[in-house]
Design a protein around this motif. Structure first.
Motif, mmCIF file in Angstrom:
data_model
loop_
_atom_site.group_PDB
_atom_site.id
_atom_site.type_symbol
_atom_site.label_atom_id
_atom_site.label_comp_id
_atom_site.label_asym_id
_atom_site.label_seq_id
_atom_site.Cartn_x
_atom_site.Cartn_y
_atom_site.Cartn_z
ATOM 1 N N ASN A 43 31.286 33.131 47.161
ATOM 2 C CA ASN A 43 32.620 33.671 47.783
ATOM 3 C C ASN A 43 32.843 35.018 46.909
ATOM 4 N N PRO A 44 32.918 36.395 47.828
ATOM 5 C CA PRO A 44 32.912 37.432 47.221
ATOM 6 C C PRO A 44 34.174 37.764 46.252
ATOM 7 N N ASP A 45 35.182 37.338 46.612
ATOM 8 C CA ASP A 45 36.306 37.162 45.430
ATOM 9 C C ASP A 45 35.966 36.420 44.245
ATOM 10 N N ASP A 46 35.331 35.275 44.190
ATOM 11 C CA ASP A 46 34.769 34.406 43.177
ATOM 12 C C ASP A 46 33.966 35.473 42.289
ATOM 13 N N TYR A 47 32.859 35.990 43.063
ATOM 14 C CA TYR A 47 32.107 36.730 42.296
ATOM 15 C C TYR A 47 32.661 37.997 41.770
ATOM 16 N N ARG A 48 33.590 38.747 42.322
ATOM 17 C CA ARG A 48 34.256 39.754 41.692
ATOM 18 C C ARG A 48 34.978 39.437 40.515
ATOM 19 N N ILE A 49 35.684 38.482 40.464
ATOM 20 C CA ILE A 49 36.106 37.862 39.201
ATOM 21 C C ILE A 49 35.396 37.354 38.038
ATOM 22 N N ILE A 50 34.328 36.614 38.573
ATOM 23 C CA ILE A 50 33.367 36.338 37.615
ATOM 24 C C ILE A 50 32.626 37.187 36.857
ATOM 25 N N GLU A 51 32.157 38.374 37.657
ATOM 26 C CA GLU A 51 31.516 39.410 37.295
ATOM 27 C C GLU A 51 32.528 40.302 36.311
ATOM 28 N N HIS A 52 33.484 40.278 36.738
ATOM 29 C CA HIS A 52 34.604 41.183 35.714
ATOM 30 C C HIS A 52 34.603 40.625 34.532
ATOM 31 N N THR A 53 34.904 39.096 34.568
ATOM 32 C CA THR A 53 34.956 38.231 33.153
ATOM 33 C C THR A 53 33.994 38.215 32.469
ATOM 34 N N TYR A 54 32.690 37.862 32.911
ATOM 35 C CA TYR A 54 31.553 37.850 32.020
ATOM 36 C C TYR A 54 30.414 38.998 32.300
ATOM 37 N N GLY A 55 30.733 40.065 33.004
ATOM 38 C CA GLY A 55 29.642 41.065 32.997
ATOM 39 C C GLY A 55 28.499 40.830 33.842
ATOM 40 N N PRO A 56 27.405 41.803 33.894
ATOM 41 C CA PRO A 56 26.548 41.615 34.923
ATOM 42 C C PRO A 56 25.454 40.750 34.484
ATOM 43 N N HIS A 57 25.600 39.734 33.971
ATOM 44 C CA HIS A 57 24.379 38.994 33.262
ATOM 45 C C HIS A 57 23.974 37.749 34.445
ATOM 46 N N PRO A 58 23.009 38.088 35.226
ATOM 47 C CA PRO A 58 22.383 37.026 36.226
ATOM 48 C C PRO A 58 22.619 35.762 35.906
ATOM 49 N N ALA A 59 22.120 35.218 34.842
ATOM 50 C CA ALA A 59 22.017 33.729 34.594
ATOM 51 C C ALA A 59 23.539 33.268 34.288
ATOM 52 N N ARG A 60 24.219 34.061 33.605
ATOM 53 C CA ARG A 60 25.624 33.519 33.465
ATOM 54 C C ARG A 60 26.499 33.817 34.750
ATOM 55 N N LEU A 61 26.278 34.640 35.435
ATOM 56 C CA LEU A 61 27.102 34.475 36.634
ATOM 57 C C LEU A 61 26.528 33.510 37.565
ATOM 58 N N ALA A 62 25.297 33.169 37.742
ATOM 59 C CA ALA A 62 25.139 32.118 38.537
ATOM 60 C C ALA A 62 25.282 30.680 37.925
ATOM 61 N N HIS A 63 25.537 30.273 36.687
ATOM 62 C CA HIS A 63 26.240 29.260 36.033
ATOM 63 C C HIS A 63 27.505 29.167 36.540
ATOM 64 N N GLU A 64 28.052 30.078 36.106
ATOM 65 C CA GLU A 64 29.478 30.362 36.727
ATOM 66 C C GLU A 64 29.937 29.926 38.167
ATOM 67 N N LEU A 65 29.016 30.382 38.985
ATOM 68 C CA LEU A 65 29.255 30.478 40.259
ATOM 69 C C LEU A 65 28.726 28.849 40.896
ATOM 70 N N GLY A 66 28.003 28.112 40.052
ATOM 71 C CA GLY A 66 27.199 27.220 40.343
ATOM 72 C C GLY A 66 26.185 27.379 41.350
ATOM 73 N N VAL A 67 25.379 28.164 41.067
ATOM 74 C CA VAL A 67 24.468 28.420 41.982
ATOM 75 C C VAL A 67 23.021 28.821 41.243
ATOM 76 N N THR A 68 21.871 29.045 41.754
ATOM 77 C CA THR A 68 20.684 29.276 40.968
ATOM 78 C C THR A 68 20.534 30.689 40.901
ATOM 79 N N VAL A 69 19.906 31.347 40.126
ATOM 80 C CA VAL A 69 19.723 32.816 39.873
ATOM 81 C C VAL A 69 19.215 33.516 41.018
ATOM 82 N N LYS A 70 18.214 32.745 41.629
ATOM 83 C CA LYS A 70 17.709 33.270 42.923
ATOM 84 C C LYS A 70 18.718 33.482 44.075
#
Length: 85
Positions: A43-70
Motif C-alpha cells: 500500500n503506498p501510504d504504508d510504504y510512505r510511513i515505513i520509509e519515513h520511519t526506518y529510512g531507505p533500507h530495502p531489507a528493513r522496509l521489506a520486513h516491515e511491509l511483510g514482503v520479500t526484497v524482490k
C-alpha cells in the motif's frame, strides 16, 4: 518457504492467473506477475510511513511491509517517480 515467501509467491501466481498467462516462464509474463504482486501487497501510504520511519533500507522496509526484497524493489521501480524527493 517461510510465510512471507509463500505470500509473495501466491501473489505472483495470482498475477499469472489474472492475466491468463500460458504455462512456462516468459520474461514479459514474469515481470507482469511480479508487478501485479507488488501492487497487490504494498500500500503506498504504508510504504510512505515505513520509509519515513526506518529510512531507505530495502531489507528493513521489506520486513516491515511483510514482503520479500524482490517484491519491494519491483514496487519501488513502479513508483520511483512518485516518491522521488
Amino acid at each position: 518457504m517461510d510465510d512471507v515467501q509463500t505470500l509473495c509467491s501466491l501473489a505472483h501466481e495470482l498475477g499469472h492467473a489474472h492475466y491468463d498467462d500460458p504455462p512456462g516462464h516468459y520474461g514479459a509474463h514474469e515481470l507482469r506477475a511480479d508487478r501485479f504482486a507488488a501492487k497487490l501487497l504494498i500500500n503506498p501510504d504504508d510504504y510512505r510511513i515505513i520509509e519515513h520511519t526506518y529510512g531507505p533500507h530495502p531489507a528493513r522496509l521489506a520486513h516491515e511491509l511483510g514482503v520479500t526484497v524482490k517484491v519491494l524493489k519491483t514496487w519501488q521501480t513502479l513508483h520511483q517517480k512518485a516518491f522521488a524527493s
